[in-house]
Design an enzyme around this catalytic site. Sequence first.
Site, PDB file in Angstrom:
ATOM      1  N   SER A 170       0.835  -1.216   0.000  1.00 14.11           N
ATOM      2  CA  SER A 170       0.000   0.000   0.000  1.00 14.11           C
ATOM      3  C   SER A 170       0.859   1.251   0.000  1.00 14.11           C
ATOM      4  CB  SER A 170      -0.854   0.074   1.260  1.00 14.11           C
ATOM      5  OG  SER A 170      -1.678  -1.018   1.375  1.00 14.11           O
TER       6      SER A 170
ATOM      7  N   ARG B 187       0.298  -9.402  -4.140  1.00 13.18           N
ATOM      8  CA  ARG B 187       0.713 -10.032  -2.885  1.00 13.18           C
ATOM      9  C   ARG B 187      -0.435 -10.884  -2.350  1.00 13.18           C
ATOM     10  NH1 ARG B 187       3.428  -5.904   0.905  1.00 13.18           N
ATOM     11  NH2 ARG B 187       5.306  -7.137   1.192  1.00 13.18           N
ATOM     12  N   THR B 188      -0.116 -12.085  -1.930  1.00 11.65           N
ATOM     13  CA  THR B 188      -1.106 -12.905  -1.227  1.00 11.65           C
ATOM     14  C   THR B 188      -0.813 -12.767   0.260  1.00 11.65           C
ATOM     15  OG1 THR B 188      -1.289 -14.439  -3.082  1.00 11.65           O
ATOM     16  CG2 THR B 188      -2.006 -15.247  -0.926  1.00 11.65           C
ATOM     17  N   HIS B 189      -1.813 -12.352   1.011  1.00 12.40           N
ATOM     18  CA  HIS B 189      -1.613 -12.151   2.456  1.00 12.40           C
ATOM     19  C   HIS B 189      -1.921 -13.437   3.224  1.00 12.40           C
ATOM     20  CE1 HIS B 189      -1.828  -7.902   1.259  1.00 12.40           C
ATOM     21  NE2 HIS B 189      -1.088  -7.685   2.329  1.00 12.40           N
TER      22      HIS B 189
ATOM     23  N   GLU C 258      -4.904  -4.606  15.207  1.00 14.52           N
ATOM     24  CA  GLU C 258      -4.583  -5.061  16.558  1.00 14.52           C
ATOM     25  C   GLU C 258      -5.459  -4.329  17.581  1.00 14.52           C
ATOM     26  OE1 GLU C 258      -2.348  -3.556  14.411  1.00 14.52           O
ATOM     27  OE2 GLU C 258      -1.867  -5.527  13.570  1.00 14.52           O
TER      28      GLU C 258
ATOM     29  N   SER D 103       2.024  -8.446   6.784  1.00 12.34           N
ATOM     30  CA  SER D 103       2.732  -9.088   5.657  1.00 12.34           C
ATOM     31  C   SER D 103       4.212  -9.168   5.997  1.00 12.34           C
ATOM     32  CB  SER D 103       2.518  -8.272   4.368  1.00 12.34           C
ATOM     33  OG  SER D 103       3.134  -7.013   4.479  1.00 12.34           O
TER      34      SER D 103
ATOM     35  N   ASN E  76      -0.617   4.942   9.563  1.00 18.22           N
ATOM     36  CA  ASN E  76      -1.396   5.359  10.746  1.00 18.22           C
ATOM     37  C   ASN E  76      -0.560   5.022  11.965  1.00 18.22           C
ATOM     38  OD1 ASN E  76      -2.251   2.484   9.737  1.00 18.22           O
ATOM     39  ND2 ASN E  76      -2.520   2.460  11.966  1.00 18.22           N
TER      40      ASN E  76
HETATM   41  N1  HPA Z   1      -1.865  -2.698  11.848  1.00 23.36           N
HETATM   42  C1  HPA Z   1      -1.687  -3.722  11.003  1.00 23.36           C
HETATM   43  N2  HPA Z   1      -1.587  -3.557   9.699  1.00 23.36           N
HETATM   44  C2  HPA Z   1      -1.680  -2.314   9.193  1.00 23.36           C
HETATM   45  C3  HPA Z   1      -1.876  -1.207  10.028  1.00 23.36           C
HETATM   46  C4  HPA Z   1      -1.971  -1.400  11.418  1.00 23.36           C
HETATM   47  O1  HPA Z   1      -2.140  -0.464  12.232  1.00 23.36           O
HETATM   48  N3  HPA Z   1      -1.916  -0.116   9.210  1.00 23.36           N
HETATM   49  C5  HPA Z   1      -1.743  -0.577   7.937  1.00 23.36           C
HETATM   50  N4  HPA Z   1      -1.591  -1.900   7.923  1.00 23.36           N
END
Ligand code: HPA
Length: 277
Positions: free
Chosen positions: A44, A97-99, A198, A217, A240
């Site tokens: 991303s 991408r495969t997560h 989380e 990932s 973030n």
């Molecule tokens: N946590 C996990 N994955 C993420 C986050 C996050 O705060 N932001 C973007 N991908």
Amino acid sequence: MPDTHSNPLDGPNANPFEVAALAASDIARLTGVEKHDIALTLGSGWSKAADLIGETTATVPATEVTGFSKPALEGHVGTLRSVRTPGGKNVLVIGARTHYYENHGVRRVVHSVRTAAATGATTMVLTNGAGGIRETWKPGQPVLISDHINLTADSPLEGATFVDLTDLYSARLRDVARSIDPSLDEGVYTQFRGPHYETPAEVQMAKHIGGHIVGMSTALEAIAAREAGMEILGFSLITNLAAGIQKTPLSHAEVIEAGREAEPVISALLARVVEAL
Ligand code: HPA
């Protein structure tokens, strides 16, 4: 076309390295490029880098390459591109991408990395969008990954394959990145399973055990890249601050928006770093 229900990686007698070798020969045939030097997985916010690294000589839908799965998410570009840098290196840009959270198994998660190694790439650049635990970090800031903590309780390695993970995220390559942007900070990436973000308590746990970045990932991919003998460079875009560090709720839209805003700057940075590798 492989779909989520029939994938050569999933058979009981499948050998993931043989499937990766088939995928690499698909890529050679479809791109006309016999050998790639560097592979780059774009997470991303990092997609524009593909346009800035050099000239795209071929674009291949990932679904035409053996073993690749359809992208789970709208907006996750499902293509592989062959890009030639001004310095004459061939870069395989992986936009598919495969997560782990897609539940297709860890073989599919690391198939792109194993395929990259099978195309000849000796350097693997892994990028992602992630949450930041350090309060001094700002959304939109790129950071280097210095190490990771794998909280998936899984591994891409099968059988008694004991692989050393010291200096997994190459100190040498981090220095190369800092030679382009000396202000780059670095931190330990903590991979959670996802796809939920989380809880604040989990973020505090990650912090206490030495994590600075939280994401879904990269750690499993890095392990597979090391097994394949590649040198690894990892970048997170802090989209973030992690749950509870940031006081407002997290949203996927916010993550995408932060990626969009940061994209021109971080993509230009990444293109300069790739040229310097
Ligand atoms: N946590 C996990 N994955 C993420 C986050 C996050 O705060 N932001 C973007 N991908």
